[in-house]
Design a protein around this motif. Structure first.
Motif, PDB file in Angstrom:
ATOM      1  N   ALA B 402       0.835  -1.207   0.000  1.00  0.00           N
ATOM      2  CA  ALA B 402       0.000   0.000   0.000  1.00  0.00           C
ATOM      3  C   ALA B 402       0.869   1.257   0.000  1.00  0.00           C
ATOM      4  O   ALA B 402       0.589   2.218  -0.715  1.00  0.00           O
ATOM      5  CB  ALA B 402      -0.925  -0.008   1.214  1.00  0.00           C
ATOM      6  N   ALA B 403       1.957   1.209   0.769  1.00  0.00           N
ATOM      7  CA  ALA B 403       2.831   2.391   0.870  1.00  0.00           C
ATOM      8  C   ALA B 403       3.495   2.671  -0.481  1.00  0.00           C
ATOM      9  O   ALA B 403       3.606   3.819  -0.910  1.00  0.00           O
ATOM     10  CB  ALA B 403       3.885   2.179   1.948  1.00  0.00           C
ATOM     11  N   VAL B 404       3.916   1.602  -1.149  1.00  0.00           N
ATOM     12  CA  VAL B 404       4.551   1.750  -2.474  1.00  0.00           C
ATOM     13  C   VAL B 404       3.573   2.432  -3.430  1.00  0.00           C
ATOM     14  O   VAL B 404       3.925   3.353  -4.165  1.00  0.00           O
ATOM     15  CB  VAL B 404       4.945   0.358  -3.030  1.00  0.00           C
ATOM     16  CG1 VAL B 404       5.425   0.472  -4.471  1.00  0.00           C
ATOM     17  CG2 VAL B 404       6.003  -0.278  -2.154  1.00  0.00           C
ATOM     18  N   MET B 405       2.308   1.974  -3.379  1.00  0.00           N
ATOM     19  CA  MET B 405       1.304   2.523  -4.283  1.00  0.00           C
ATOM     20  C   MET B 405       1.046   3.994  -3.984  1.00  0.00           C
ATOM     21  O   MET B 405       0.865   4.795  -4.889  1.00  0.00           O
ATOM     22  CB  MET B 405      -0.009   1.739  -4.145  1.00  0.00           C
ATOM     23  CG  MET B 405       0.092   0.335  -4.664  1.00  0.00           C
ATOM     24  SD  MET B 405       0.698   0.290  -6.365  1.00  0.00           S
ATOM     25  CE  MET B 405      -0.784   0.681  -7.255  1.00  0.00           C
ATOM     26  N   GLU B 406       1.045   4.330  -2.714  1.00  0.00           N
ATOM     27  CA  GLU B 406       0.789   5.709  -2.324  1.00  0.00           C
ATOM     28  C   GLU B 406       1.909   6.620  -2.863  1.00  0.00           C
ATOM     29  O   GLU B 406       1.641   7.662  -3.427  1.00  0.00           O
ATOM     30  CB  GLU B 406       0.688   5.806  -0.791  1.00  0.00           C
ATOM     31  CG  GLU B 406       0.483   7.222  -0.252  1.00  0.00           C
ATOM     32  CD  GLU B 406      -0.774   7.897  -0.787  1.00  0.00           C
ATOM     33  OE1 GLU B 406      -1.695   7.175  -1.191  1.00  0.00           O
ATOM     34  OE2 GLU B 406      -0.812   9.151  -0.810  1.00  0.00           O
ATOM     35  N   ARG B 407       3.158   6.161  -2.722  1.00  0.00           N
ATOM     36  CA  ARG B 407       4.293   6.946  -3.221  1.00  0.00           C
ATOM     37  C   ARG B 407       4.207   7.112  -4.733  1.00  0.00           C
ATOM     38  O   ARG B 407       4.448   8.180  -5.272  1.00  0.00           O
ATOM     39  CB  ARG B 407       5.610   6.257  -2.867  1.00  0.00           C
ATOM     40  CG  ARG B 407       6.171   6.677  -1.530  1.00  0.00           C
ATOM     41  CD  ARG B 407       7.642   6.368  -1.440  1.00  0.00           C
ATOM     42  NE  ARG B 407       7.932   4.962  -1.715  1.00  0.00           N
ATOM     43  CZ  ARG B 407       7.806   3.988  -0.816  1.00  0.00           C
ATOM     44  NH1 ARG B 407       7.399   4.280   0.407  1.00  0.00           N
ATOM     45  NH2 ARG B 407       8.077   2.750  -1.130  1.00  0.00           N
ATOM     46  N   THR B 419       8.055   4.248 -12.227  1.00  0.00           N
ATOM     47  CA  THR B 419       8.082   2.811 -12.432  1.00  0.00           C
ATOM     48  C   THR B 419       8.046   2.173 -11.055  1.00  0.00           C
ATOM     49  O   THR B 419       8.847   2.527 -10.200  1.00  0.00           O
ATOM     50  CB  THR B 419       9.374   2.400 -13.156  1.00  0.00           C
ATOM     51  OG1 THR B 419       9.442   3.126 -14.373  1.00  0.00           O
ATOM     52  CG2 THR B 419       9.369   0.907 -13.445  1.00  0.00           C
ATOM     53  N   ALA B 420       7.099   1.320 -10.851  1.00  0.00           N
ATOM     54  CA  ALA B 420       6.975   0.726  -9.519  1.00  0.00           C
ATOM     55  C   ALA B 420       6.747  -0.774  -9.658  1.00  0.00           C
ATOM     56  O   ALA B 420       6.195  -1.239 -10.657  1.00  0.00           O
ATOM     57  CB  ALA B 420       5.803   1.366  -8.777  1.00  0.00           C
ATOM     58  N   GLU B 421       7.238  -1.507  -8.677  1.00  0.00           N
ATOM     59  CA  GLU B 421       6.967  -2.934  -8.640  1.00  0.00           C
ATOM     60  C   GLU B 421       6.128  -3.198  -7.405  1.00  0.00           C
ATOM     61  O   GLU B 421       6.461  -2.735  -6.318  1.00  0.00           O
ATOM     62  CB  GLU B 421       8.290  -3.714  -8.592  1.00  0.00           C
ATOM     63  CG  GLU B 421       9.058  -3.594  -9.900  1.00  0.00           C
ATOM     64  CD  GLU B 421      10.338  -4.412  -9.916  1.00  0.00           C
ATOM     65  OE1 GLU B 421      10.621  -5.124  -8.927  1.00  0.00           O
ATOM     66  OE2 GLU B 421      11.051  -4.347 -10.925  1.00  0.00           O
TER      67      GLU B 421
END
Lengths: 214, 710
Positions: B402-407, B419-421
């Protein structure tokens, strides 16, 4: 043995050189607990700055340290003729290092962790050696001072006298009369304040004019 | 009564004498009466003349032989504004009233008048009392007494303003007519009944080939520029007009001009009549319409040209229309091909593990899914899509990410491509790794993000492979660590020996102090404090040792390299001491963070330090000094380990990073090779470079942690 009581001079200083602050403070504390003065140094450099030739004392020295090592310092002091008695301590003793240290006149070689009594004994021994060395130094200085008063001719006569030659022989060797040699001999005895021939021989040995029997 | 008494007395004295006397007196008195009558008549006559003179409309005056005004009538006041008395008071009437431009002329005439000349109707201007100018004319005659002596002269001055105005008007009209004649773009001429020209204007003179209009007077048409047959035509025409007394208008005729040009003329001729209605000549006007004709011809040509152009244009339009039809046909073929290609892409998208999507922002600021490719449903397992306010696939994201998505979302909204994984959980409950690359779009820099385009890929397999590789790597690193530990044993013993020695020594000293009758409390406390500190230090050494030896899966965390170096600093210093070397640390403040596994990176540093120390052990006579320098260079943080050894030989340098290559008798030859793979697994680099002053520097470079990867 209990060296505590026959500590020769309580004003002597024990220099403690170790890069580990815990270890050098501990040794200093141990030294102070028997009424001696301690001076701590973190490196060879620091010791060389703090060391006072006039203050009699001994050195507790770590063999391995960053920068100049304990063995290197020993070599330097020996070469300089500053005969400070050294007690070596080491974290991991190697035979080679200890042999080298003892050869150059180390008083003792202790492995950490050491028994307090072993260290204190070694320190006493070192201080005694230092005191003895100081006394010998004083006698040598005295002899040299006395011989320094002689004229070159009187010095020549002295060398032949202590070598055991009779006045007549000396006169022949130096190409002069027996009477003249007698006069020189009397002056030598007076200037060196020697009571007897054996006294004069000892003096000459101390001053290094002739080799010591040892 | 008195005279009657005197005569009675004379009668009484002598009669003859008395009668004679009486007769004489009577004669005298009669004479006196006659004289008196005549004087009265004269006075009456003078009064009559004066009344006439005074009332004359023109100014009448008498100037004496001395040039001074003797008399002037009342009319002078009407003409000049000055009264007769004022004029008589003037020294030089009327010279002072004459207009400056006329004065010299008039004074000369007056001088002549004094010498007895007479003059008639000499015009000049008078400046009136009110400043206005009046045109007058003066006539004068000398006055002589019966003996012929000149008594001056009389003059009459008449107001001729009206006459002057009429003259001016006439002159103006003449000028206007002359102007019209000179400037009208027509030739104008007039002839007499004898067909001879009596006059013409400049334009006609030019076309007739005479220098000035007056030069044409007296000539006929055969004596001018035109051809004979042209002259014949003119003559016939003239005759008709004059004989029939009938005007002819707009006769088109060709006329050769003086410059040789054949002009086309439009001519009108009007008979001229005298007061009795008899025709005495004719007036002609011609207009040169050559230019008009030429323009007309030109216009006709232009019109023809335009028509032909329109024709050509029409043909072209027909042609392009035909082409357009072909093009439309081609386009529909292309569209058909495009449809085929789209079908193909759809097929490809269904067959690959990638899916693409677009999000757009509605007017009220919410985000909605604009479209996504079919692969999405296949990958996610056919979930019902719902976009949450933060732009995530609601309920699809793995809770840990969730934190990755928020960033990622914040990055996109700020306008950066991200670019996110991250992991999603399919409806079947299976976690999938996605690698998602998204790009925000906006109209201009000032506006917020309007759309987001992205593509994502299922990287679950890759992640699994990476995990496996990492586990292998970890295991290998552990083996290497154990081997390093083995090599470090002696030095570790020393590391523990120091605190142990401190503890024992202080304890014994404490015992000794307590044995004395008055124990030194301060020394005792010091000894105990040192024992505690040394014990803790030994514990710390053991903790670090254990963490190095422990087999564990790598755990990347956010690291500060300064801390990391501090952590291994103890080992490094201990190691250096054993090698009789000095270690210098050069670590700046404010280093950026990196991401990595602390234990593995410590292992790398220890390894490089040991190599450096061992390199110096072989080189006698040099100051053994090792420098550990941390640096921030652009997007990397580097740790450089510089020794003063002999450096690397050509063979060593070529094979240094090969596994199982070693120059040490007891070495495994894994240190550098494992170190390099650890560093590379962190996205970094490991290399070495020779120092200018001898020895080698091994550099570990790790990427700076970007804010978005934090």
């Amino acid at each position: 043995m209990n060296s505590h009581r026959d500590a020769p001079q309580t004003c002597q200083t024990v220099y403690v050189v170790d890069d580990d602050p815990g270890v050098r403070q501990m040794i200093a504390r141990m030294v102070r607990s028997i009424g001696l003065q301690a001076e701590v140094c973190a490196s060879v450099d620091e010791f060389l700055r703090a060391y006072d030739d006039e203050r009699p004392g001994c050195l507790v020295l770590d063999i391995r340290m960053p920068g100049e090592s304990g063995l290197a310092l020993q070599e330097r002091l020996v070469a300089k003729g500053a005969a400070v008695p050294i007690v070596f301590i080491t974290g991991h003793g190697s035979i080679r290092a200890s042999v080298q240290a003892m050869k150059l006149g180390a008083v003792d070689f202790l492995e950490k962790p050491f028994d307090d009594q072993a260290l204190l004994d070694a320190i006493h021994k070192a201080l005694a050696t230092a005191a003895e060395q100081r006394r010998a130094d004083a006698r040598r200085m005295d002899a040299q001072t006395k011989l320094a008063r002689l004229t070159p001719r009187e010095r020549e006569v002295l060398v032949l006298v202590v070598a055991g030659l009779a006045n007549k022989q000396i006169a022949a060797r130096l190409g002069t009369t027996e009477q003249t040699i007698k006069m020189h001999r009397g002056r030598v005895m007076a200037k060196t304040q020697a009571d007897s021939l054996p006294d004069l021989v000892l003096l000459a040995q101390l001053a290094g004019v002739i080799p010591s029997p040892s | 009564m008195t005279s009657q008494g005197d005569s009675e007395r004379a009668d009484a004295g002598g009669n003859a004498e008395d009668v004679l006397l009486r007769r004489r007196v009577a004669e005298l008195s009669c004479d006196l009466a006659e004289q008196t009558n005549r004087a009265r008549e004269l006075a009456d006559e003078a009064a009559r003349f004066r009344a006439v003179a005074d009332c004359t409309y023109d100014v009448e005056c008498w100037v004496g032989a001395d040039g001074r005004l003797v008399w002037v009538n009342r009319a002078v006041e009407r003409l000049t504004g000055y009264s007769a008395a004022e004029c008589l008071a003037m020294a030089d009437f009327p010279a002072s009233l004459v207009h400056e431009e006329d004065r010299a002329r008039i004074l000369e005439a007056f001088r002549d008048a004094r010498h007895g000349s007479s003059g008639n109707d000499l015009p000049f201007r008078i400046r009136r009392r009110d400043g206005g100018l009046v045109w007058v004319a003066v006539s004068w005659q000398p006055i002589c007494d019966p003996s012929g002596r000149c008594l001056g002269h009389r003059s009459s001055i008449r107001d001729i303003s009206d006459r002057k105005q009429a003259e001016d008007r006439l002159i103006q009209q003449g000028k206007l007519l002359a102007g019209i004649l000179a400037n009208i773009p027509c030739g104008i001429f007039w002839k007499g009944r004898d067909f001879k020209y009596q006059g013409c204007n400049e334009a006609f003179a030019r076309s007739a080939g005479v220098a000035r209009p007056e030069d044409i007077v007296g000539r006929n048409d055969y004596e001018l520029a035109w051809d004979v047959d042209q002259a014949d035509t003119f003559r016939a025409c003239d005759r008709r007009v004059m004989e029939e007394n009938r005007p002819m208008y707009n006769i088109q005729e060709t006329e050769r001009q003086a410059d040789g040009r054949q002009a086309i003329l439009l001519t009108s001729k009007v008979p001229l009549q005298d007061a009795d209605g008899r025709v005495w000549g004719l007036l002609g006007v011609d207009t040169d319409i050559s230019e008009l004709k030429r323009v007309e011809a030109e216009l006709r040509q232009i019109k023809a040209e335009l028509e032909s152009r329109v024709e050509r244009r029409t043909a072209k339009l027909a042609e392009s229309n035909r082409r357009l039809k072909i093009e439309i046909a081609e386009r529909s073929r292309a569209e058909a091909a495009l449809r085929v290609s789209q079908d193909r892409y759809r097929l490809i998208s269904e067959l690959t593990s990638d899916y693409a999507y677009a999000l757009s922002r509605t007017v009220d600021g919410d985000w909605r899914i604009e479209w996504f490719s079919d692969a999405f449903t296949r990958i996610t397992g056919g979930v019902t899509l719902q976009l949450d306010p933060a732009g995530g696939w609601q309920g699809l994201i793995h809770p840990e990410d969730a934190a990755v998505m928020e960033r990622r979302w914040q990055g996109l909204l700020s306008g950066r491509s991200v670019t996110a994984e991250y992991r999603i959980v399919t409806t079947a409950g299976r976690p999938l790794w996605l690698r998602d690359h998204a790009r925000p779009l906006r109209n201009d820099a000032t506006e917020g993000v309007r759309r987001i385009l992205g593509a994502a890929q299922d990287i679950t397999e890759r992640k699994r492979a990476e995990d496996q590789a990492r586990r292998h790597q970890d295991a290998l690193a552990h083996v290497a660590r154990l081997s390093t530990m083995g090599e470090l044993t002696g030095q570790l013993a020393h590391e523990l020996n120091q605190p142990l020695c401190t503890v024992v020594g202080n304890a014994q000293t404490a015992q000794r102090l307590l044995a004395s009758p008055v124990p030194d409390a301060a020394e005792l406390r010091g000894a105990l404090d040192d024992i505690v500190a040394a014990g803790k230090h030994a514990g710390e050494v053991i903790r670090r040792l254990r963490s190095l030896v422990r087999q564990q899966q790598s755990q990347p965390t956010v690291l500060n390299l300064e801390r990391l170096v501090e952590e291994v600093g103890g080992f490094i210093e201990a190691d250096a001491r054993r090698h009789g070397a000095l270690v210098r640390f050069d670590i700046p403040d404010n280093l950026p963070m990196v991401r990595g596994d602390s234990i593995q990176l410590q292992q790398v540093l220890l390894n490089l330090v040991r190599n450096g120390l061992e390199a110096m052990a072989g080189a006698a006579g040099r100051a053994r000094e090792l420098t550990v320098r941390v640096d921030h260079r652009g997007r990397e943080v580097t740790v450089g380990i510089t020794d003063r050894g002999a450096g690397l030989s050509a063979e060593t340098s070529a094979r240094a990073f090969e596994p199982f290559f070693t120059t040490k008798p007891a070495g495994l030859g894994l240190g550098l090779s494992i170190s390099r793979s650890i560093v590379e697994a962190h996205g970094g680099r490991l290399w070495w470079e020779p120092n200018p002053e001898g020895g080698a520097t091994f550099v570990v470079a790790l990427p700076v942690l970007e804010e978005s990867d934090a």
